[in-house]
Design an enzyme around this catalytic site. Structure first.
Site, short mmCIF file in Angstrom:
data_model
loop_
_atom_site.label_atom_id
_atom_site.label_comp_id
_atom_site.label_asym_id
_atom_site.label_seq_id
_atom_site.Cartn_x
_atom_site.Cartn_y
_atom_site.Cartn_z
N LYS A 17 0.84 -1.22 0.00
CA LYS A 17 0.00 0.00 0.00
C LYS A 17 0.86 1.26 0.00
CE LYS A 17 -2.15 -0.70 3.95
NZ LYS A 17 -1.56 -1.98 4.38
N ARG A 92 -9.15 1.31 9.13
CA ARG A 92 -8.81 -0.10 9.31
C ARG A 92 -9.88 -0.81 10.14
NH1 ARG A 92 -2.66 0.55 9.05
NH2 ARG A 92 -1.82 -1.55 9.01
N ARG A 131 11.97 -7.06 5.23
CA ARG A 131 11.92 -5.60 5.16
C ARG A 131 12.84 -5.00 6.22
NH1 ARG A 131 6.19 -2.43 5.17
NH2 ARG A 131 6.05 -2.96 7.37
N ARG A 164 11.53 -3.79 12.08
CA ARG A 164 10.49 -3.33 13.00
C ARG A 164 10.01 -4.47 13.89
NH1 ARG A 164 6.20 -0.39 9.13
NH2 ARG A 164 4.82 -1.59 10.46
N ARG A 175 -0.99 -9.68 12.82
CA ARG A 175 -1.48 -8.54 12.02
C ARG A 175 -2.42 -9.03 10.91
NH1 ARG A 175 3.94 -5.68 10.40
NH2 ARG A 175 2.65 -4.06 9.46
P1 AMP Z 1 1.40 -0.07 9.13
O1 AMP Z 1 2.72 0.59 9.10
O2 AMP Z 1 0.35 0.60 8.32
O3 AMP Z 1 1.48 -1.56 8.84
O4 AMP Z 1 0.87 0.03 10.66
C1 AMP Z 1 1.65 -0.47 11.71
C2 AMP Z 1 0.80 -0.57 12.96
O5 AMP Z 1 0.31 0.72 13.32
C3 AMP Z 1 -0.44 -1.43 12.85
O6 AMP Z 1 -0.17 -2.81 13.03
C4 AMP Z 1 -1.28 -0.86 14.00
O7 AMP Z 1 -0.80 -1.29 15.26
C5 AMP Z 1 -0.99 0.64 13.89
N1 AMP Z 1 -1.93 1.32 12.97
C6 AMP Z 1 -1.66 1.91 11.77
N2 AMP Z 1 -2.77 2.43 11.23
C7 AMP Z 1 -3.77 2.14 12.10
C8 AMP Z 1 -5.17 2.39 12.10
N3 AMP Z 1 -5.78 3.03 11.08
N4 AMP Z 1 -5.88 1.96 13.17
C9 AMP Z 1 -5.31 1.33 14.21
N5 AMP Z 1 -4.00 1.04 14.26
C10 AMP Z 1 -3.23 1.45 13.22
#
Ligand code: AMP
Length: 217
Positions: A17, A92, A131, A164, A175
């Site tokens: 994404k 989300r 990654r 990470r 996740r």
């Molecule tokens: P990402 O980098 O988008 O994969 O997000 C990493 C982590 O951030 C996710 O696993 C959640 O813990 C948190 N996160 C990111 N966006 C959201 C969202 N819209 N709602 C809730 N948690 C989020």
């Protein structure tokens, strides 16, 4: 000038994404709003609030809707979004989608597209565990397909790259479970509104601009 573009990118973690969001941003000059980066910034600041956020992120759980809606609401109210925005990682969950609908309605705005980025679970685990991320500037690398010039060091800012916490295989699996339970139902919601466009998450990188131009018409 083309009309404002308001786009949501929906897809499992690691589907690509973020990469697609940045290509669309460059093609159409529209800012990307990445909730993961905004939340990681809060964690890096080390405040009490950051610690709460971290307790969810490091387990691969969603940060509570109230916190995320607050952060996104503040960002959407800034004045640099007259050409639109690309939401990468938001909404989300159903309460987040309801919040976004409410915001758009209140400001008499519409979403143009929801891009559904697809990739199967095995490819996701493989991709995310390879990654490496820069904790300083946010640049993302892949040990096989996009390695840094110098091992373990960010090409852009020279910081040491990290895996990470939430890119470790057990957390990635969680996740994916959370994605299926909380985020995937949003596909039906946006399908009913006729907004969904499909984009494969394993499309060759150099051909992504061409694909996205086609998808966005
Ligand atoms: P990402 O980098 O988008 O994969 O997000 C990493 C982590 O951030 C996710 O696993 C959640 O813990 C948190 N996160 C990111 N966006 C959201 C969202 N819209 N709602 C809730 N948690 C989020």
């Amino acid at each position: 000038m083309r009309r404002p573009l308001r786009i949501v990118l929906l897809g499992p973690p690691g589907s690509g994404k973020g990469t697609q969001a940045h290509i669309i941003s460059e093609l159409y000059g529209v800012p990307v709003i990445t909730t993961g980066d905004m939340l990681r910034e809060a964690v890096a600041n080390g405040t009490e609030y950051g610690k709460i956020v971290d307790s969810y992120m490091s387990r691969g759980e969603l940060v509570p809707d109230k916190i995320v809606n607050g952060v996104v609401g503040e960002r959407l109210n800034r004045s640099d979004l007259e050409n639109g925005f690309i939401l990468d990682g938001f909404p989300r969950s159903t309460p987040q989608a309801e919040f976004l609908d409410g915001f758009l309605e209140e400001h008499d705005l519409k979403l143009e597209y929801v891009i559904h980025v697809t990739l199967d679970d095995e490819a996701i685990v493989k991709r995310l565990s390879n990654r490496r991320s820069c904790p300083n500037c946010g640049e993302v690398y892949h040990l096989v397909s996009k390695p840094p010039k110098k091992e373990g060091v960010c090409d852009k800012c020279g910081s040491e790259l990290i895996l990470r916490d939430d890119d470790r295989p057990d957390v990635i699996r969680n996740r994916l479970v959370v994605y299926r339970e909380k985020t995937q139902p949003l596909l039906d919601r946006y399908m009913e509104k006729g907004l969904i466009k499909e984009a494969p998450g394993d499309h060759p990188m150099e051909r992504l601009p061409e694909l996205l131009k086609r998808v966005l018409g």
